[in-house]
Design an enzyme around this catalytic site. Sequence first.
Site, PDB file in Angstrom:
ATOM      1  N   ASP A  98     -12.014  -6.815  -2.240  1.00  0.00           N
ATOM      2  CA  ASP A  98     -13.303  -6.425  -1.688  1.00  0.00           C
ATOM      3  C   ASP A  98     -14.444  -6.584  -2.685  1.00  0.00           C
ATOM      4  OD1 ASP A  98     -13.083  -4.874   1.182  1.00  0.00           O
ATOM      5  OD2 ASP A  98     -11.211  -4.837   0.042  1.00  0.00           O
ATOM      6  N   ARG A 156     -13.689  -4.892   9.861  1.00  0.00           N
ATOM      7  CA  ARG A 156     -13.417  -4.513   8.478  1.00  0.00           C
ATOM      8  C   ARG A 156     -12.885  -5.741   7.751  1.00  0.00           C
ATOM      9  NH1 ARG A 156      -9.016  -6.439   8.803  1.00  0.00           N
ATOM     10  NH2 ARG A 156      -8.444  -5.527   6.814  1.00  0.00           N
ATOM     11  N   GLY A 157     -12.788  -5.608   6.421  1.00  0.00           N
ATOM     12  CA  GLY A 157     -12.482  -6.754   5.589  1.00  0.00           C
ATOM     13  C   GLY A 157     -13.783  -7.295   5.008  1.00  0.00           C
ATOM     14  N   ALA A 158     -13.812  -7.494   3.690  1.00  0.00           N
ATOM     15  CA  ALA A 158     -15.072  -7.820   3.017  1.00  0.00           C
ATOM     16  C   ALA A 158     -15.808  -9.012   3.626  1.00  0.00           C
ATOM     17  CB  ALA A 158     -14.818  -8.043   1.520  1.00  0.00           C
ATOM     18  N   GLN A 186      -3.514  -0.632   8.277  1.00  0.00           N
ATOM     19  CA  GLN A 186      -3.998  -2.001   8.519  1.00  0.00           C
ATOM     20  C   GLN A 186      -2.873  -3.029   8.397  1.00  0.00           C
ATOM     21  OE1 GLN A 186      -5.493   0.272   6.527  1.00  0.00           O
ATOM     22  NE2 GLN A 186      -7.707  -0.024   6.433  1.00  0.00           N
TER      23      GLN A 186
END
Length: 329
Positions: free
Chosen positions: A221, A44-46, A180
């Site tokens: 994002d 995850r994470g853009a 997160q």
Amino acid sequence: MDAIRWEGNTLYLLDQTKLPVTEVWLAYHDWRAVAEAIRTMVVRGAPAIGISAAYAYALAALAGGDLCQAKAGLAASRPTAVNLFWALERMERKASACGGSSDALIAEAKAIHAEDVAMCRAMGAYGAAVVPEHARILTHCNAGALATGGYGTALGVIRAAHEQGKVAMVYADETRPLLQGARLTAYELVADHIPATLIADNMAAALMARGAIDLVVVGCDRMAANGDFANKIGTYSVAVNARYHGVPFYTALPSSTIDLSLSDGSQIPIEQRDKDEVRALGGVQTAPAGVEVYNPAFDVTPHTLLTGVITERGIVYPPFRENLAKRFG
């Protein structure tokens, strides 16, 4: 620290759903499995999503699969982070130019990965310049090495400032409902021996009121042309509180996260996630099973609350529509 590796025509992802308790690396040979890993937030994470999708596209080429199908399937995995679509478009252009050569596509995915690390280090250097001495910094969610190709965006700024001896304390919001900040940001900060304090999301304003926060730095994002940006749910609340208390509020992002095709933040698609993420915590039910739940993964912070945008090409200040277009148009 990294969360993405390519070895021997295999993609390896650090399973971020298992952190910080255990470090488990998963091997991927099929693009469909990578799409599922993106959906379920193994990765995850853009920026990290974009890199993983690029490698997954290369896996499709290695298998002799339908690249159009792979692109469509990967693009459907998560809707908000624009890096996903940016990386897939770049891979598709490369496929057209190289005739679908798997070697060329692997090289392109590796280039996207390496460029992201370089961009994170560059924005870290620019961002560290706005961090005051003995800074007490607040961040929300995880925008670190785990969310990128390495080093991080918001945490890249913090890492660079820490290397310069500027950081007195980093306050990390826990970031409900998937934690997160608690599971990932705290994990990174402790691993790098950066002074860190974990707080519940509803404690940030109280710290600001005490004068205990000097700066807020968060990730992003997707950013629209006017500077409105989507980030993990709760970011908007942090920005409102920062403005009220006179605390500078920055977002750090690579240029691949800026979507100049969108006029403002109202056009950013916001992912809605499983309701049970809010009804339970760590597999333990914390709410009545029948209660209705609203669970957007992101919110949109208006550009009017932003002090500046930290990028690999420098810091962009208001007016954002004009200055983003000049720098990235």
